[in-house]
Scaffold this active site. Structure first.
Site, PDB file in Angstrom:
ATOM      1  N   GLY A  29       5.516   2.996  -9.767  1.00  0.00           N
ATOM      2  CA  GLY A  29       4.607   2.203 -10.585  1.00  0.00           C
ATOM      3  C   GLY A  29       4.562   0.724 -10.286  1.00  0.00           C
ATOM      4  O   GLY A  29       4.094  -0.057 -11.115  1.00  0.00           O
ATOM      5  N   SER A  30       4.986   0.303  -9.095  1.00  0.00           N
ATOM      6  CA  SER A  30       4.937  -1.134  -8.798  1.00  0.00           C
ATOM      7  C   SER A  30       3.495  -1.641  -8.715  1.00  0.00           C
ATOM      8  O   SER A  30       3.208  -2.762  -9.153  1.00  0.00           O
ATOM      9  CB  SER A  30       5.715  -1.459  -7.527  1.00  0.00           C
ATOM     10  OG  SER A  30       5.141  -0.864  -6.393  1.00  0.00           O
ATOM     11  N   ASN A  31       2.571  -0.834  -8.184  1.00  0.00           N
ATOM     12  CA  ASN A  31       1.164  -1.242  -8.166  1.00  0.00           C
ATOM     13  C   ASN A  31       0.592  -1.291  -9.587  1.00  0.00           C
ATOM     14  O   ASN A  31      -0.178  -2.183  -9.920  1.00  0.00           O
ATOM     15  CB  ASN A  31       0.326  -0.305  -7.290  1.00  0.00           C
ATOM     16  CG  ASN A  31       0.368  -0.700  -5.834  1.00  0.00           C
ATOM     17  OD1 ASN A  31       0.154  -1.851  -5.485  1.00  0.00           O
ATOM     18  ND2 ASN A  31       0.654   0.260  -4.977  1.00  0.00           N
ATOM     19  N   LYS A  86      -7.147  23.772 -12.289  1.00  0.00           N
ATOM     20  CA  LYS A  86      -7.397  22.345 -12.078  1.00  0.00           C
ATOM     21  C   LYS A  86      -8.504  21.860 -13.005  1.00  0.00           C
ATOM     22  O   LYS A  86      -8.434  20.743 -13.536  1.00  0.00           O
ATOM     23  CB  LYS A  86      -7.769  22.084 -10.615  1.00  0.00           C
ATOM     24  CG  LYS A  86      -7.921  20.625 -10.285  1.00  0.00           C
ATOM     25  CD  LYS A  86      -8.062  20.422  -8.789  1.00  0.00           C
ATOM     26  CE  LYS A  86      -7.978  18.942  -8.487  1.00  0.00           C
ATOM     27  NZ  LYS A  86      -7.374  18.661  -7.217  1.00  0.00           N
ATOM     28  N   MET A 141      -0.388  11.023  -6.871  1.00  0.00           N
ATOM     29  CA  MET A 141      -0.195  11.987  -5.792  1.00  0.00           C
ATOM     30  C   MET A 141      -0.975  13.283  -6.014  1.00  0.00           C
ATOM     31  O   MET A 141      -0.583  14.336  -5.550  1.00  0.00           O
ATOM     32  CB  MET A 141       1.293  12.267  -5.606  1.00  0.00           C
ATOM     33  CG  MET A 141       2.115  11.019  -5.294  1.00  0.00           C
ATOM     34  SD  MET A 141       1.436   9.995  -3.972  1.00  0.00           S
ATOM     35  CE  MET A 141       1.860  10.966  -2.556  1.00  0.00           C
ATOM     36  N   ARG A 142      -2.089  13.190  -6.717  1.00  0.00           N
ATOM     37  CA  ARG A 142      -2.958  14.343  -6.958  1.00  0.00           C
ATOM     38  C   ARG A 142      -4.320  14.094  -6.340  1.00  0.00           C
ATOM     39  O   ARG A 142      -4.827  12.969  -6.384  1.00  0.00           O
ATOM     40  CB  ARG A 142      -3.174  14.555  -8.460  1.00  0.00           C
ATOM     41  CG  ARG A 142      -1.939  14.835  -9.199  1.00  0.00           C
ATOM     42  CD  ARG A 142      -1.926  16.264  -9.710  1.00  0.00           C
ATOM     43  NE  ARG A 142      -0.551  16.617  -9.925  1.00  0.00           N
ATOM     44  CZ  ARG A 142       0.116  17.519  -9.242  1.00  0.00           C
ATOM     45  NH1 ARG A 142      -0.462  18.211  -8.315  1.00  0.00           N
ATOM     46  NH2 ARG A 142       1.381  17.765  -9.498  1.00  0.00           N
ATOM     47  N   ASN A 148      -8.995   3.888  -5.259  1.00  0.00           N
ATOM     48  CA  ASN A 148      -7.666   4.270  -4.782  1.00  0.00           C
ATOM     49  C   ASN A 148      -7.148   3.224  -3.799  1.00  0.00           C
ATOM     50  O   ASN A 148      -7.929   2.551  -3.129  1.00  0.00           O
ATOM     51  CB  ASN A 148      -7.732   5.633  -4.072  1.00  0.00           C
ATOM     52  CG  ASN A 148      -6.367   6.152  -3.664  1.00  0.00           C
ATOM     53  OD1 ASN A 148      -5.383   6.021  -4.389  1.00  0.00           O
ATOM     54  ND2 ASN A 148      -6.299   6.748  -2.484  1.00  0.00           N
ATOM     55  N   HIS A 165      -4.476   2.971  -0.476  1.00  0.00           N
ATOM     56  CA  HIS A 165      -3.783   3.824   0.494  1.00  0.00           C
ATOM     57  C   HIS A 165      -3.034   2.938   1.490  1.00  0.00           C
ATOM     58  O   HIS A 165      -3.591   1.959   1.993  1.00  0.00           O
ATOM     59  CB  HIS A 165      -4.779   4.720   1.230  1.00  0.00           C
ATOM     60  CG  HIS A 165      -4.110   5.658   2.171  1.00  0.00           C
ATOM     61  ND1 HIS A 165      -3.447   6.784   1.746  1.00  0.00           N
ATOM     62  CD2 HIS A 165      -3.961   5.615   3.518  1.00  0.00           C
ATOM     63  CE1 HIS A 165      -2.924   7.396   2.796  1.00  0.00           C
ATOM     64  NE2 HIS A 165      -3.223   6.710   3.880  1.00  0.00           N
TER      65      HIS A 165
END
Length: 190
Positions: free
Chosen positions: A11-13, A64, A89-90, A106, A108
């Site tokens: 959770g640093s971001n 899902k 991570m989904r 997102n 990356h």
């Protein structure tokens, strides 16, 4: 603008985004953290920072679609306008993509289209690349294939340890992601 952050790990971001909001660098409200792992450290960060969170494990749902429908119910209850994936991570499925078209961002840890997927830093390092970086992009049906909003490079020097590279990438993420979120919010409002 009300934002939900999705995260699965440290959770640093997430914390960098919350701090940017509190410092007035991102004109938004972090209304909700959505986490899929009850042991994730990001939940402790959310609690310390006073951000509401929910933990929903996909395996607890029959499909899902059922999982994403439950997530969507929570997002709609909070009037969420933008989803930010910060170490989530989904793979986002059709239910959320349809509900939030061009409103899922997102980050990356590579210069996409190079090194997509879970291990972008490790893949670049193991490949002997001389540079990698960070990409912020919109989410689409693919894996790390959506339109790029911004990229920044990081040099990989001979002799660098992977831990050093990870540190450089994370520092760059914490700087770039809030900037791009703010720019994108302004674009959405105009």
């Amino acid at each position: 603008m009300k934002i939900a952050v999705f995260a699965s790990g440290n959770g640093s971001n997430f914390e960098a985004i919350v701090e940017a909001v509190r410092d007035g660098k991102v004109e938004a409200e972090i209304a909700l953290l959505v986490c899929d792992r009850p042991e994730a450290y990001v939940l402790k960060r959310a609690e310390r920072l006073g951000i509401s969170s929910i933990t929903l494990q996909p395996k607890a749902f029959e499909s899902k679609i059922a999982y994403e429908t439950e997530v969507l119910d929570h997002l709609q209850a909070e009037s969420i306008e933008l989803i930010v994936l910060a170490g989530c991570m989904r793979i986002v499925g059709a239910t959320l993509l349809k509900a939030y078209p061009k409103r899922i961002v997102n980050i990356h840890p590579s210069l996409l289209p190079l090194y997509p997927g879970r291990q972008g830093i490790e893949d670049a390092f193991n490949d002997g690349a001389t540079e990698t970086g960070v990409t912020v992009h919109l989410v689409d049906e693919g894996i790390d294939t959506g339109p790029v909003l911004a990229q920044r490079k990081v040099a990989i020097h001979q002799g660098d340890a992977i831990e050093l590279l990870e540190g450089k990438i994370h520092a760059l993420e914490h700087e770039l992601f809030p900037e791009v979120i703010q720019t994108y919010i302004k674009k959405l409002k105009s």
